[in-house]
Design a protein around this motif. Structure first.
Motif, PDB file in Angstrom:
ATOM      1  N   GLY A  44       0.835  -1.163  -0.060  1.00 23.76           N
ATOM      2  CA  GLY A  44       0.083  -0.144   0.128  1.00 23.76           C
ATOM      3  C   GLY A  44       0.738   1.217  -0.052  1.00 23.76           C
ATOM      4  O   GLY A  44       0.293   2.257  -0.300  1.00 23.76           O
ATOM      5  N   PHE A  45       2.129   1.022   0.209  1.00 27.92           N
ATOM      6  CA  PHE A  45       3.026   1.972   0.429  1.00 27.92           C
ATOM      7  C   PHE A  45       3.844   2.637  -0.917  1.00 27.92           C
ATOM      8  O   PHE A  45       4.917   2.816  -0.613  1.00 27.92           O
ATOM      9  CB  PHE A  45       3.889   2.176   1.389  1.00 27.92           C
ATOM     10  CG  PHE A  45       3.179   2.610   2.720  1.00 27.92           C
ATOM     11  CD1 PHE A  45       3.119   3.774   3.506  1.00 27.92           C
ATOM     12  CD2 PHE A  45       2.313   1.354   3.382  1.00 27.92           C
ATOM     13  CE1 PHE A  45       2.246   3.865   4.370  1.00 27.92           C
ATOM     14  CE2 PHE A  45       1.846   1.512   4.626  1.00 27.92           C
ATOM     15  CZ  PHE A  45       1.526   2.899   5.290  1.00 27.92           C
ATOM     16  N   ASP A  46       3.357   2.045  -2.032  1.00 26.18           N
ATOM     17  CA  ASP A  46       4.246   1.928  -3.196  1.00 26.18           C
ATOM     18  C   ASP A  46       4.946   3.358  -3.564  1.00 26.18           C
ATOM     19  O   ASP A  46       5.580   3.464  -4.183  1.00 26.18           O
ATOM     20  CB  ASP A  46       3.300   1.328  -4.432  1.00 26.18           C
ATOM     21  CG  ASP A  46       3.028  -0.066  -4.235  1.00 26.18           C
ATOM     22  OD1 ASP A  46       3.562  -0.830  -3.294  1.00 26.18           O
ATOM     23  OD2 ASP A  46       1.996  -0.442  -4.830  1.00 26.18           O
ATOM     24  N   GLY A  47       3.960   4.418  -3.431  1.00 29.58           N
ATOM     25  CA  GLY A  47       4.524   5.678  -3.553  1.00 29.58           C
ATOM     26  C   GLY A  47       5.607   6.262  -2.620  1.00 29.58           C
ATOM     27  O   GLY A  47       6.268   6.750  -3.268  1.00 29.58           O
ATOM     28  N   LEU A  48       5.384   5.660  -1.463  1.00 27.21           N
ATOM     29  CA  LEU A  48       6.498   6.034  -0.609  1.00 27.21           C
ATOM     30  C   LEU A  48       7.897   5.488  -0.964  1.00 27.21           C
ATOM     31  O   LEU A  48       9.035   5.726  -1.110  1.00 27.21           O
ATOM     32  CB  LEU A  48       6.362   5.327   0.928  1.00 27.21           C
ATOM     33  CG  LEU A  48       7.121   5.874   1.879  1.00 27.21           C
ATOM     34  CD1 LEU A  48       7.491   7.242   2.102  1.00 27.21           C
ATOM     35  CD2 LEU A  48       6.676   5.213   3.177  1.00 27.21           C
ATOM     36  N   ASP A  49       7.770   4.015  -1.571  1.00 22.77           N
ATOM     37  CA  ASP A  49       9.033   3.424  -2.205  1.00 22.77           C
ATOM     38  C   ASP A  49       9.656   4.210  -3.355  1.00 22.77           C
ATOM     39  O   ASP A  49      11.131   4.354  -3.273  1.00 22.77           O
ATOM     40  CB  ASP A  49       8.469   2.097  -2.662  1.00 22.77           C
ATOM     41  CG  ASP A  49       9.210   1.081  -3.266  1.00 22.77           C
ATOM     42  OD1 ASP A  49      10.044   1.862  -4.367  1.00 22.77           O
ATOM     43  OD2 ASP A  49       9.682   0.153  -3.015  1.00 22.77           O
ATOM     44  N   GLN A  50       8.966   4.518  -4.135  1.00 27.62           N
ATOM     45  CA  GLN A  50       9.414   5.369  -5.323  1.00 27.62           C
ATOM     46  C   GLN A  50       9.908   6.728  -4.682  1.00 27.62           C
ATOM     47  O   GLN A  50      10.988   7.062  -5.329  1.00 27.62           O
ATOM     48  CB  GLN A  50       8.275   5.599  -6.419  1.00 27.62           C
ATOM     49  CG  GLN A  50       7.648   4.256  -7.201  1.00 27.62           C
ATOM     50  CD  GLN A  50       8.707   3.448  -7.610  1.00 27.62           C
ATOM     51  OE1 GLN A  50      10.038   4.186  -8.323  1.00 27.62           O
ATOM     52  NE2 GLN A  50       8.896   2.439  -7.539  1.00 27.62           N
ATOM     53  N   ALA A  51       9.307   7.457  -3.867  1.00 25.93           N
ATOM     54  CA  ALA A  51       9.874   8.687  -3.534  1.00 25.93           C
ATOM     55  C   ALA A  51      11.336   8.405  -2.615  1.00 25.93           C
ATOM     56  O   ALA A  51      12.241   9.222  -2.647  1.00 25.93           O
ATOM     57  CB  ALA A  51       8.854   9.176  -2.253  1.00 25.93           C
ATOM     58  N   VAL A  52      11.581   7.442  -1.830  1.00 28.58           N
ATOM     59  CA  VAL A  52      12.681   7.022  -1.297  1.00 28.58           C
ATOM     60  C   VAL A  52      13.839   6.782  -2.054  1.00 28.58           C
ATOM     61  O   VAL A  52      14.860   7.019  -1.918  1.00 28.58           O
ATOM     62  CB  VAL A  52      12.376   5.968  -0.277  1.00 28.58           C
ATOM     63  CG1 VAL A  52      13.810   5.662   0.660  1.00 28.58           C
ATOM     64  CG2 VAL A  52      11.307   6.301   0.874  1.00 28.58           C
ATOM     65  N   LYS A  53      13.414   5.817  -3.361  1.00 27.35           N
ATOM     66  CA  LYS A  53      14.609   5.599  -4.216  1.00 27.35           C
ATOM     67  C   LYS A  53      14.850   6.907  -4.811  1.00 27.35           C
ATOM     68  O   LYS A  53      16.230   7.091  -5.169  1.00 27.35           O
ATOM     69  CB  LYS A  53      13.777   4.618  -5.226  1.00 27.35           C
ATOM     70  CG  LYS A  53      13.793   3.031  -4.538  1.00 27.35           C
ATOM     71  CD  LYS A  53      13.218   2.121  -5.666  1.00 27.35           C
ATOM     72  CE  LYS A  53      12.893   0.789  -5.291  1.00 27.35           C
ATOM     73  NZ  LYS A  53      12.526  -0.061  -6.446  1.00 27.35           N
ATOM     74  N   LYS A  54      14.018   7.890  -5.066  1.00 27.47           N
ATOM     75  CA  LYS A  54      14.252   9.122  -5.837  1.00 27.47           C
ATOM     76  C   LYS A  54      15.253   9.824  -5.029  1.00 27.47           C
ATOM     77  O   LYS A  54      16.543  10.305  -5.384  1.00 27.47           O
ATOM     78  CB  LYS A  54      13.397   9.839  -6.404  1.00 27.47           C
ATOM     79  CG  LYS A  54      13.684  11.175  -6.799  1.00 27.47           C
ATOM     80  CD  LYS A  54      12.091  11.783  -7.528  1.00 27.47           C
ATOM     81  CE  LYS A  54      12.515  13.128  -8.219  1.00 27.47           C
ATOM     82  NZ  LYS A  54      11.307  13.790  -8.601  1.00 27.47           N
ATOM     83  N   ALA A  55      14.746  10.033  -3.778  1.00 28.18           N
ATOM     84  CA  ALA A  55      15.693  10.689  -2.680  1.00 28.18           C
ATOM     85  C   ALA A  55      17.052  10.006  -2.658  1.00 28.18           C
ATOM     86  O   ALA A  55      18.093  10.745  -2.648  1.00 28.18           O
ATOM     87  CB  ALA A  55      15.261  10.782  -1.324  1.00 28.18           C
ATOM     88  N   ALA A  56      17.161   8.885  -2.414  1.00 26.68           N
ATOM     89  CA  ALA A  56      18.741   8.161  -2.098  1.00 26.68           C
ATOM     90  C   ALA A  56      19.416   8.230  -3.479  1.00 26.68           C
ATOM     91  O   ALA A  56      20.606   8.398  -3.264  1.00 26.68           O
ATOM     92  CB  ALA A  56      18.345   6.725  -1.894  1.00 26.68           C
ATOM     93  N   MET A 142      13.928  10.446   5.021  1.00 22.36           N
ATOM     94  CA  MET A 142      15.006  11.484   4.849  1.00 22.36           C
ATOM     95  C   MET A 142      15.948  11.641   5.717  1.00 22.36           C
ATOM     96  O   MET A 142      17.104  11.786   5.743  1.00 22.36           O
ATOM     97  CB  MET A 142      14.321  13.049   4.288  1.00 22.36           C
ATOM     98  CG  MET A 142      13.538  12.746   3.051  1.00 22.36           C
ATOM     99  SD  MET A 142      14.609  12.116   1.955  1.00 22.36           S
ATOM    100  CE  MET A 142      15.800  13.292   1.610  1.00 22.36           C
ATOM    101  N   THR A 143      15.302  11.460   7.059  1.00 20.64           N
ATOM    102  CA  THR A 143      16.316  11.558   8.378  1.00 20.64           C
ATOM    103  C   THR A 143      17.247  10.523   8.495  1.00 20.64           C
ATOM    104  O   THR A 143      18.569  10.573   8.597  1.00 20.64           O
ATOM    105  CB  THR A 143      15.413  11.712   9.802  1.00 20.64           C
ATOM    106  OG1 THR A 143      14.611  12.978   9.655  1.00 20.64           O
ATOM    107  CG2 THR A 143      16.245  11.806  10.935  1.00 20.64           C
ATOM    108  N   ALA A 144      16.759   9.260   8.133  1.00 21.31           N
ATOM    109  CA  ALA A 144      17.603   8.116   7.956  1.00 21.31           C
ATOM    110  C   ALA A 144      18.591   8.279   7.019  1.00 21.31           C
ATOM    111  O   ALA A 144      19.883   7.927   7.157  1.00 21.31           O
ATOM    112  CB  ALA A 144      16.873   6.832   7.788  1.00 21.31           C
ATOM    113  N   LEU A 145      18.411   8.755   5.731  1.00 19.35           N
ATOM    114  CA  LEU A 145      19.194   8.768   4.733  1.00 19.35           C
ATOM    115  C   LEU A 145      20.397   9.787   4.957  1.00 19.35           C
ATOM    116  O   LEU A 145      21.415   9.728   4.736  1.00 19.35           O
ATOM    117  CB  LEU A 145      18.348   9.382   3.420  1.00 19.35           C
ATOM    118  CG  LEU A 145      17.622   8.160   2.747  1.00 19.35           C
ATOM    119  CD1 LEU A 145      16.739   8.873   1.526  1.00 19.35           C
ATOM    120  CD2 LEU A 145      18.272   6.880   2.311  1.00 19.35           C
ATOM    121  N   ASP A 146      19.732  10.896   5.688  1.00 17.12           N
ATOM    122  CA  ASP A 146      20.821  11.939   6.319  1.00 17.12           C
ATOM    123  C   ASP A 146      21.721  11.406   6.987  1.00 17.12           C
ATOM    124  O   ASP A 146      23.160  11.788   7.039  1.00 17.12           O
ATOM    125  CB  ASP A 146      20.184  13.254   6.763  1.00 17.12           C
ATOM    126  CG  ASP A 146      19.617  14.029   5.648  1.00 17.12           C
ATOM    127  OD1 ASP A 146      19.799  13.938   4.280  1.00 17.12           O
ATOM    128  OD2 ASP A 146      18.532  14.656   6.143  1.00 17.12           O
TER     129      ASP A 146
END
Length: 296
Positions: A44-56, A142-146
């Motif tokens: 159900g969080f597919d959009g979140l998946d793509q957003a995190v990949k783009k940010a990373a 984003m906090t985790a990626l930072d």
């Protein structure tokens, strides 16, 4: 401003709590030839998946990365409902059997029967559709990626010191090799003259021919070109490290060039001392290459 040297290895965690429960992001990274991103989120969080990949992808250029989200629903997210159809059927049966409606005690008993009261919890898919939830989780990601970027940079700072240390040792050893290289022609001449004297007891070898052979052998044993190239590679590697940024592939290529020249230096050496210098440089190159393999 000089960029830092960044490692490809790191780990970070970030999370939070809300009325519906808690969540935890974990991000870890190890060495990789390129950028390999794997993001695991609940259904159900597919959009979140793509957003995190783009940010990373925007933050990192190399490394095998795994980023995962774990969600724990709280007890307060549990729902209670009455199965009205089941309750009506039981109540009707009671009235038929007792010729009248149930009193409060009988009513409480009927409500406690299996199937009348239904409990359940909010599903993760339902949660994914709530306003603001995915934005909140993305901010936490984003906090985790930072934090992951900071961990990689911290390790990279230590690696930078090690790489520059290996370069400094290589440079010092090469300076010693350069001094020894100046003695190569004399050593080679003495060795050849001794061999010829042992084999040519009748002095039949023409002096001019022997001089030509000695000159040819000396030219083949000349290692000044290898030393010059190693010096140039050392300067280039030092500049790359001080420049920083995504230099891992360039450093790996530089290590190959170092090794090529060091091998040739050893093969041309006619003295144990110069050979030992070449082997010492090769040992430092191996240490340099091992560290360079961790650089983004």
């Amino acid at each position: 401003m000089t960029d830092t040297v960044t490692s490809m290895t790191g780990f970070a965690r970030a999370g939070g709590e809300a009325d519906w429960g808690s969540w935890t992001w974990e991000a870890k990274s190890v060495n990789g030839r390129g950028l390999d991103l794997r993001v695991n989120v609940p259904g159900g969080f597919d959009g979140l998946d793509q957003a995190v990949k783009k940010a990373a992808s925007a933050m990192f250029s190399r490394g095998n990365m795994q980023i995962g989200l774990r969600i724990e629903m709280s007890a307060s997210a549990e729902t209670i409902s009455v199965n009205e159809a089941a309750f009506k059927a039981i109540r009707d049966a009671f009235e038929r059997a007792n010729d009248g409606p149930p009193d409060s005690g009988a009513l409480a008993t009927l409500m406690s029967l299996k199937g009348v009261i239904e409990t359940g919890s909010q599903s993760l898919r339902d949660l994914a559709t709530e306003d603001g939830v995915q934005d909140m989780l993305l901010a936490s990601a984003m906090t985790a990626l930072d934090s992951l970027a900071e961990a990689r940079a911290t390790e990279g700072t230590a690696m930078r010191s090690l790489l520059l240390g290996h370069i400094a040792e290589m440079s010092a050893t090469l300076a010693n090799a350069e001094d020894l290289a100046a003695t190569q022609p004399g050593l080679l001449k003495a060795r050849l003259e001794k061999q010829i004297a042992e084999l040519d007891t009748a002095n039949s070898v023409d002096a001019d021919r022997m001089a030509a052979e000695i000159a040819l052998s000396a030219a083949k044993a000349d290692v000044r070109e290898e030393i010059d190239r190693l010096s140039a590679h050392i300067a280039s590697a030092r500049n790359l490290i001080e420049q920083g940024g995504a230099i891992g592939r360039k450093l790996d290529f530089m290590a190959q060039e170092f090794n090529r020249e060091a091998n040739t230096l050893c093969s041309k050496s006619v003295s144990l001392e110069l050979t030992n210098c070449g082997l010492a440089i090769k040992g430092l190159i191996d240490q340099f290459k091992e560290q360079a393999a961790n650089v983004e």
